[in-house]
Design an enzyme around this catalytic site. Structure first.
Site, PDB file in Angstrom:
ATOM      1  CG  HIS A 208      -0.287   0.168   2.524  1.00 10.67           C
ATOM      2  ND1 HIS A 208       0.336  -0.881   3.128  1.00 10.67           N
ATOM      3  CD2 HIS A 208      -0.130   1.220   3.334  1.00 10.67           C
ATOM      4  CE1 HIS A 208       0.845  -0.476   4.278  1.00 10.67           C
ATOM      5  NE2 HIS A 208       0.582   0.804   4.423  1.00 10.67           N
TER       6      HIS A 208
HETATM    7  N1  UDP Z   1      -2.819  -6.248   9.081  1.00 12.98           N
HETATM    8  C1  UDP Z   1      -4.069  -6.813   9.289  1.00 12.98           C
HETATM    9  N2  UDP Z   1      -4.832  -7.177   8.208  1.00 12.98           N
HETATM   10  C2  UDP Z   1      -4.397  -7.046   6.917  1.00 12.98           C
HETATM   11  C3  UDP Z   1      -3.112  -6.483   6.710  1.00 12.98           C
HETATM   12  C4  UDP Z   1      -2.350  -6.085   7.808  1.00 12.98           C
HETATM   13  O1  UDP Z   1      -4.493  -6.961  10.439  1.00 12.98           O
HETATM   14  O2  UDP Z   1      -5.134  -7.402   5.985  1.00 12.98           O
HETATM   15  C5  UDP Z   1      -2.017  -5.796  10.250  1.00 12.98           C
HETATM   16  C6  UDP Z   1      -0.634  -6.368  10.341  1.00 12.98           C
HETATM   17  O3  UDP Z   1      -0.610  -7.578  11.079  1.00 12.98           O
HETATM   18  C7  UDP Z   1       0.132  -5.279  11.058  1.00 12.98           C
HETATM   19  C8  UDP Z   1      -0.555  -4.012  10.634  1.00 12.98           C
HETATM   20  O4  UDP Z   1      -1.825  -4.405  10.111  1.00 12.98           O
HETATM   21  O5  UDP Z   1      -0.003  -5.432  12.459  1.00 12.98           O
HETATM   22  C9  UDP Z   1       0.252  -3.276   9.605  1.00 12.98           C
HETATM   23  O6  UDP Z   1      -0.463  -2.204   9.134  1.00 12.98           O
HETATM   24  P1  UDP Z   1      -0.050  -1.430   7.798  1.00 12.98           P
HETATM   25  O7  UDP Z   1       0.686  -2.332   6.886  1.00 12.98           O
HETATM   26  O8  UDP Z   1      -1.301  -0.784   7.323  1.00 12.98           O
HETATM   27  O9  UDP Z   1       0.862  -0.255   8.336  1.00 12.98           O
HETATM   28  P2  UDP Z   1       2.430  -0.025   8.444  1.00 12.98           P
HETATM   29  O10 UDP Z   1       2.940  -1.043   9.396  1.00 12.98           O
HETATM   30  O11 UDP Z   1       3.008  -0.149   7.086  1.00 12.98           O
HETATM   31  O12 UDP Z   1       2.552   1.355   8.983  1.00 12.98           O
END
Ligand code: UDP
Length: 385
Positions: A208
């Site tokens: 994303h």
């Molecule tokens: N996650 C979830 N469902 C999904 C994809 C990700 O629960 O379909 C969780 C994942 O386990 C992690 C978090 O969302 O804990 C990550 O969020 P994201 O990738 O949106 O944010 P980033 O970490 O890149 O800031």
């Protein structure tokens, strides 16, 4: 009583804040009066409400309801609405996590109101200012008086930037607290059956970041990768709403849909996602948090980015920074399929106890002030009904 306002806004925030709020409520209820504020940055049911339910996070005391918009508009809206909460609650401290717009906007509003800010997940740096999160990280740290780091590299970054070492704490990783705390429940998830997947027989993908999904060229690279990867292994790709929007805007949705061994689905809940990671042969991602979770779970992770702000996942964990060239990613995936995947170990203090360490320090370093009605008149305009 130390009055603390805890801020969440986006999916990864809910996961990071849950262990902190739980610990405050269970162990320090006599010491802290906690208010949970949701900025409303993520309002989609699949990215928000489900996490409150699964993580046992109490419903927010206040929802600022900002919704989506350009970064500047969102930050400005959050600041204005959050300032009203600060006037109303007059807290002794604001607690922020991560690197999203809500993190920066609330830290800035708090600092302007003279309220000390603590930042959990401080000091991470990708050194890539084209990433919107990087600016949020750098500025939020500047606005914070207590900086809680997840890894030693973050401590070093902060020291190099001139922060006094008395304000920096290597406390561990609250995201891993959540993972450890919910691993057992995730065992009961039925997602593998529902998606018709067998353990170790599939790759899990999430993407994303703007660098990957905001251009047609970036999306075409993903398509090319999946075209080859699906010949070797089944792929499950829960699609972030942002990615879905871009896919449609570039007219690529039907091309993705035509992939025969790639299952596309909506984002899944937290417990399902833990289960999916744990049983995957490999994970391909551009997420920050997922690089850490796969390292904690010992699952090989290919990060489709040119840099990472979480280098311990490379030096100690199972993460490989592989870039976005489809041939390179495929070669790394084949290595994993043929048993040459990267092995790793769990970094220091990623032990499920980070929230405990952080709350103790917060208690130690926060000063409960007497409410002064002259200094902060009670706002009657918030919360709006
Ligand atoms: N996650 C979830 N469902 C999904 C994809 C990700 O629960 O379909 C969780 C994942 O386990 C992690 C978090 O969302 O804990 C990550 O969020 P994201 O990738 O949106 O944010 P980033 O970490 O890149 O800031």
């Amino acid at each position: 009583m130390i009055r603390i306002v805890c801020v969440v806004g986006a999916r990864p925030n809910f996961i990071k804040m849950a262990p902190l709020v739980r610990h405050i409520k269970e162990e320090w209820n006599e010491t802290f009066e906690a208010t949970l504020v949701h900025t409303g940055q993520h309002y989609d049911e699949r990215l928000s409400q489900v996490f409150f339910e699964e993580l046992g996070l109490p419903q927010p005391d206040v929802n600022l309801g900002v919704g989506s918009g350009t970064a500047a508009r969102q930050i400005a809206e959050i600041m204005q609405r959050f300032e009203e909460v600060l006037l109303w609650k007059k807290p002794d401290r604001v607690l922020v996590v991560g690197d999203v717009n809500s993190t920066l906007a609330t830290a800035l509003a708090a600092e302007k109101a003279g309220i000390p800010v603590a930042h959990v997940e401080a000091g991470l740096r990708s050194f890539d200012r084209t990433m919107p999160e990087e600016t949020n990280r750098v500025l939020t740290d500047r606005l914070s008086d207590l900086l809680f780091a997840t890894e030693e590299s973050a401590v070093q970054n902060l020291l190099k930037e001139g922060f006094e070492k008395e304000r920096i704490f290597l406390a561990g990783n609250v995201m891993i607290d959540a993972l450890v705390g919910h691993a057992h429940e995730a065992e009961r998830s039925t997602i593998l059956n529902r998606m018709n997947l067998a353990p170790q027989q599939y790759a899990l993908m999430t993407l994303h970041r703007p660098a990957n999904v905001d251009t047609r060229e970036g999306m075409e690279k993903i398509l090319a990768l999946l075209f080859d990867l699906e010949k070797r292994i089944r792929v499950l790709f829960p699609i972030h709403p942002r990615t879905q929007t871009r896919m449609e805007a570039f007219g690529l949705a039907s091309a993705f849909g035509a992939l025969r061994n790639v299952a596309l689905c909506e984002p899944v809940g937290y417990l399902d996602f833990i289960r999916l990671m744990r049983d995957a042969k490999m994970v391909l991602t551009d997420s920050g948090g997922i690089q850490e979770e796969t390292t904690a779970l010992g699952i090989p992770c290919l990060t489709l980015r040119e840099n990472t702000e979480r280098p311990v996942t490379l030096t100690e964990g199972t993460n490989l920074l592989i870039g976005t060239d489809p041939r390179r990613v495929l070669a790394a995936a084949v290595d994993i399929l043929e048993g040459r995947g990267k092995k790793g170990r769990v970094p220091t203090l990623w032990d499920g106890q980070a929230a405990r360490r952080i709350v103790r320090i917060l208690q130690d370093r926060s000063v409960a002030r007497e409410p002064n009605p002259k200094e902060a008149p009670l706002s009657t305009t918030f919360p709006r009904s």
